[in-house]
Design a protein around this motif. Sequence first.
Motif, PDB file in Angstrom:
ATOM      1  N   PHE A   1       0.551  -1.143  -0.090  1.00  0.00           N
ATOM      2  CA  PHE A   1       0.143  -0.031   0.037  1.00  0.00           C
ATOM      3  C   PHE A   1       1.042   1.412  -0.167  1.00  0.00           C
ATOM      4  O   PHE A   1       0.458   2.194  -0.421  1.00  0.00           O
ATOM      5  N   TYR A   2       2.060   1.223   0.787  1.00  0.00           N
ATOM      6  CA  TYR A   2       3.061   2.119   0.478  1.00  0.00           C
ATOM      7  C   TYR A   2       3.962   2.524  -0.727  1.00  0.00           C
ATOM      8  O   TYR A   2       3.289   3.539  -0.930  1.00  0.00           O
TER       9      TYR A   2
ATOM     10  N   SER B   1      -0.588   2.701   5.521  1.00  0.00           N
ATOM     11  CA  SER B   1      -0.350   2.169   7.317  1.00  0.00           C
ATOM     12  C   SER B   1      -2.585   2.263   7.064  1.00  0.00           C
ATOM     13  O   SER B   1      -2.576   1.388   7.709  1.00  0.00           O
ATOM     14  N   LEU B   2      -2.714   2.970   6.863  1.00  0.00           N
ATOM     15  CA  LEU B   2      -4.627   3.568   7.546  1.00  0.00           C
ATOM     16  C   LEU B   2      -5.389   2.497   6.032  1.00  0.00           C
ATOM     17  O   LEU B   2      -6.097   1.564   7.058  1.00  0.00           O
ATOM     18  N   ALA B   3      -4.261   1.822   5.090  1.00  0.00           N
ATOM     19  CA  ALA B   3      -4.928   1.185   3.886  1.00  0.00           C
ATOM     20  C   ALA B   3      -4.667   0.012   5.342  1.00  0.00           C
ATOM     21  O   ALA B   3      -5.654  -1.261   4.671  1.00  0.00           O
ATOM     22  N   ALA B   4      -3.549  -0.664   5.425  1.00  0.00           N
ATOM     23  CA  ALA B   4      -3.026  -1.321   5.976  1.00  0.00           C
ATOM     24  C   ALA B   4      -4.343  -2.380   7.085  1.00  0.00           C
ATOM     25  O   ALA B   4      -5.003  -3.413   6.846  1.00  0.00           O
ATOM     26  N   ALA B   5      -3.971  -1.455   7.583  1.00  0.00           N
ATOM     27  CA  ALA B   5      -5.019  -1.085   8.953  1.00  0.00           C
ATOM     28  C   ALA B   5      -6.694  -1.867   8.979  1.00  0.00           C
ATOM     29  O   ALA B   5      -7.413  -2.831   9.469  1.00  0.00           O
ATOM     30  N   THR B   6      -7.114  -0.668   7.894  1.00  0.00           N
ATOM     31  CA  THR B   6      -8.276  -1.250   7.418  1.00  0.00           C
ATOM     32  C   THR B   6      -8.544  -2.686   6.939  1.00  0.00           C
ATOM     33  O   THR B   6      -9.512  -3.315   6.726  1.00  0.00           O
ATOM     34  N   LEU B   7      -7.127  -3.483   5.829  1.00  0.00           N
ATOM     35  CA  LEU B   7      -8.126  -4.610   5.068  1.00  0.00           C
ATOM     36  C   LEU B   7      -7.528  -5.309   6.704  1.00  0.00           C
ATOM     37  O   LEU B   7      -8.681  -6.789   6.092  1.00  0.00           O
TER      38      LEU B   7
ATOM     39  N   LEU C   1       9.562   1.882   8.953  1.00  0.00           N
ATOM     40  CA  LEU C   1       9.420   2.791   7.340  1.00  0.00           C
ATOM     41  C   LEU C   1       9.600   4.093   7.436  1.00  0.00           C
ATOM     42  O   LEU C   1      10.412   5.067   6.973  1.00  0.00           O
ATOM     43  N   SER C   2       9.261   4.948   9.066  1.00  0.00           N
ATOM     44  CA  SER C   2       8.759   6.429   9.910  1.00  0.00           C
ATOM     45  C   SER C   2       9.792   6.704   9.856  1.00  0.00           C
ATOM     46  O   SER C   2      10.565   7.740   9.783  1.00  0.00           O
TER      47      SER C   2
END
Length: 142
Positions: free
Chosen positions: A47-48, A64-70, A135-136
């Motif tokens: 996603f990143y 990260s938000l997309a992965a958390a939603t998945l 990653l951050s």
Amino acid sequence: MLETPVTSAPIVASFLAGLPAYRAGIPPLTRGVEVGLAHGFLLVGPFYKLGPLRDTDVALECGSLAAATLVIILTVCLTIYGIAQFQGETPETKRTLTGRVMAADSLQTADGWANFAAGFFVGAESGVLWAYLCLSGALLAF
């Protein structure tokens, strides 16, 4: 586990026995956390790096938000599967194709599957957070 000529080979059987889904003696919650950590950590990268916001300053946060939603969607799917699959009584023992009698796995019950799904959720969200921190560069301050 289904016994075939391939899965019954000693080297393959020993590999499969080490996977969390087949590892005997650990509770379903711990299995779920282990599986979730691996999946959550690996979901952030695509996603990143490949998401539609990859060229922006917020690519890591959005990935990260997309992965958390998945992870939430996958946990709901695990829960639906558990409700649909484990409706009746579960036998205390089972027989393999070769006739061996084995004790039933606690993961193969409604409560065991619910614990697995809960562990998966906690582990996967923790994996997403850990990947974000790695990653951050937030861990470089320590």
